[in-house]
Design a protein around this motif. Sequence first.
Motif, short mmCIF file in Angstrom:
data_model
loop_
_atom_site.label_atom_id
_atom_site.label_comp_id
_atom_site.label_asym_id
_atom_site.label_seq_id
_atom_site.Cartn_x
_atom_site.Cartn_y
_atom_site.Cartn_z
N ASP A 1 0.81 -1.22 0.00
CA ASP A 1 0.00 0.00 0.00
C ASP A 1 0.85 1.28 0.00
O ASP A 1 0.55 2.24 0.69
N PHE A 2 1.93 1.26 -0.76
CA PHE A 2 2.79 2.43 -0.95
C PHE A 2 3.33 3.00 0.37
O PHE A 2 3.43 4.20 0.55
N LYS A 3 3.69 2.10 1.26
CA LYS A 3 4.22 2.49 2.57
C LYS A 3 5.43 3.42 2.43
O LYS A 3 5.58 4.36 3.21
N CYS A 4 6.26 3.19 1.44
CA CYS A 4 7.46 4.02 1.26
C CYS A 4 7.07 5.47 0.98
O CYS A 4 7.60 6.40 1.58
N TYR A 5 6.10 5.67 0.11
CA TYR A 5 5.65 7.02 -0.24
C TYR A 5 4.86 7.66 0.89
O TYR A 5 5.12 8.80 1.27
N LYS A 6 3.91 6.91 1.45
CA LYS A 6 3.04 7.45 2.49
C LYS A 6 3.79 7.80 3.77
O LYS A 6 3.35 8.65 4.54
N SER A 7 4.94 7.18 3.99
CA SER A 7 5.74 7.48 5.19
C SER A 7 6.68 8.66 4.97
O SER A 7 7.50 8.96 5.84
N GLY A 8 6.57 9.30 3.83
CA GLY A 8 7.50 10.40 3.54
C GLY A 8 8.90 9.89 3.30
O GLY A 8 9.87 10.57 3.59
N LEU B 1 11.60 2.61 4.05
CA LEU B 1 12.06 2.13 2.75
C LEU B 1 12.74 0.77 2.90
O LEU B 1 13.46 0.56 3.89
N CYS B 2 12.52 -0.08 1.93
CA CYS B 2 13.28 -1.33 1.93
C CYS B 2 14.74 -1.00 1.64
O CYS B 2 15.06 0.04 1.06
N ILE C 1 12.63 6.55 -6.29
CA ILE C 1 13.02 7.13 -5.01
C ILE C 1 14.53 7.06 -4.83
O ILE C 1 15.17 8.02 -4.38
N SER C 2 15.13 5.97 -5.22
CA SER C 2 16.57 5.82 -5.08
C SER C 2 17.34 6.68 -6.07
O SER C 2 18.25 7.42 -5.70
#
Length: 80
Positions: free
Chosen positions: A21-28, A32-33, A74-75
């Motif tokens: 659920d796009f945790k990386c984006y939603k967490s700002g 990130l993995c 993102i990277s």
Amino acid sequence: MSPDHEKELQKIIGDLECPKDFKCYKSGFEVLCRAKDIGIESYLECLEEDARECTFSFAFGEARFCKCPLRVYISKKLGR
């Protein structure tokens, strides 16, 4: 973050199904993995221990790679 980055991120998200659920984006970008840019345009090296369980990871030789377009952006574009 620049409006251009935000626009590109929204475009990627709109075209993607994410099991997390796009945790990386939603967490700002705080959650990130672990992945490493290895200079290949569309891939990162996945450094997660449970990488086999990720739908975006694949094996090549002894390494595992990430092909998630959001994580790659993102990277490579945001340096995270």
